[in-house]
Motif scaffolding. Structure first.
Motif, PDB file in Angstrom:
ATOM      1  N   GLU A  27     -14.334  -4.634 -23.703  1.00  0.00           N
ATOM      2  CA  GLU A  27     -13.245  -4.146 -22.870  1.00  0.00           C
ATOM      3  C   GLU A  27     -13.711  -3.064 -21.910  1.00  0.00           C
ATOM      4  OE1 GLU A  27     -10.006  -2.902 -25.320  1.00  0.00           O
ATOM      5  OE2 GLU A  27      -9.309  -4.959 -25.672  1.00  0.00           O
ATOM      6  N   VAL A  29     -12.127  -0.041 -19.859  1.00  0.00           N
ATOM      7  CA  VAL A  29     -10.887   0.721 -19.892  1.00  0.00           C
ATOM      8  C   VAL A  29     -10.883   1.934 -18.960  1.00  0.00           C
ATOM      9  CG1 VAL A  29     -10.320   0.003 -22.239  1.00  0.00           C
ATOM     10  CG2 VAL A  29     -11.683   2.062 -21.885  1.00  0.00           C
ATOM     11  N   LYS A 125      -6.603  -2.337 -18.836  1.00  0.00           N
ATOM     12  CA  LYS A 125      -7.936  -2.695 -19.317  1.00  0.00           C
ATOM     13  C   LYS A 125      -8.315  -4.052 -18.756  1.00  0.00           C
ATOM     14  CE  LYS A 125      -6.261  -4.869 -23.578  1.00  0.00           C
ATOM     15  NZ  LYS A 125      -6.313  -4.867 -25.060  1.00  0.00           N
TER      16      LYS A 125
END
Length: 250
Positions: A27, A29, A125
């Motif tokens: 991810e 973010v 995200k």
């Protein structure tokens, strides 16, 4: 300011499938990283595949502009296209990684008198799936990392833009990429990875892709895989990765 080097409107043939379940993505973010990713897509005019939850049809688009200060960007649909209200999944290729994020808008209203342009908020995200088996780390801004080698008597020197346990990414102008074809083996490549850090390695070219940059004009992206990996070379690569990881955390 219009970018004359952007790609043309995307076609259905450019559609990218969403990341498959069972994959092992990571991810993204940090807002700065998301802004950088969206800015690259906008600069190149790369195709974005949008999958509305209320429809089975993919909607093809690009990113027209990015507002870093307000954490907003503008989606550019193809002429005559329509984005149904509600949830939508956005999928694209960012260099050698698949990038995916989800957004929700009850209306997806376009800008006044510009029906193909739709403003949107940054996603919280992004999901990133690297094509490579090993995760990539970009070389730090403000430093100059290079790869130099000799092929058929001709010297080459290129800028490195990323580094992984499996290989490197280089870029250059098309005139500097003559002779560098997929499958070509490069021996005794000298990688300069910052002050007093030099690695000598063998590589095989696995990717060659032309793209246009607003700042640099036409460029060639060349992805290479390490070959003939001796234990001492693996140890040196691990040290470089540890250093690049440390730079990112700081």
């Amino acid at each position: 300011m219009p970018n004359d080097f952007r790609k043309g409107p995307p076609r259905l043939a450019d559609a990218v499938e969403p990341i498959a379940s069972g994959s092992k993505p990571h991810e993204m973010v940090e807002p700065e990283d998301i802004a950088d990713a969206l800015a690259i897509l906008a600069e190149n005019g790369d195709a974005i595949s949008i999958y509305p939850s209320s429809s089975t049809e993919v909607v093809m688009a690009r990113i027209a502009s990015v507002d870093r200060e307000r954490f907003r960007f503008v989606i550019q649909l193809n002429e005559g296209n329509y984005l149904p209200p509600g949830d939508a999944t956005f999928v694209t290729w960012l260099r050698s990684a698949k990038l995916q994020f989800k957004l929700h808008d009850p209306h997806w209203n376009s800008l006044a008198e510009q029906p193909t342009l739709i403003p949107a908020e940054f996603p919280d995200k992004c999901t990133v799936l690297n094509r490579r088996a090993a995760a990539r780390l970009e070389t730090p801004l403000g430093t100059y990392h290079t790869a130099s080698f000799v092929l058929n008597g001709k010297p080459y020197e290129m800028q490195l833009y990323d580094f992984s346990a499996g290989g490197i990414g280089m870029r250059c102008a098309p005139r500097d990429a003559v002779g560098l074809h997929v499958g070509r083996k490069l021996q005794r490549v000298r990688l300069e990875m910052g002050p007093q850090r030099v690695i000598i390695c063998d590589l095989e070219i696995r990717l060659s892709r032309h793209y246009r940059s607003f700042l640099l004009g036409e460029q060639v992206q060349i992805g290479c895989q390490f070959t003939n990996m001796a234990p001492h070379l693996r140890a040196e690569i691990d040290q470089v990765l540890e250093q690049l990881n440390g730079n990112r955390r700081r």
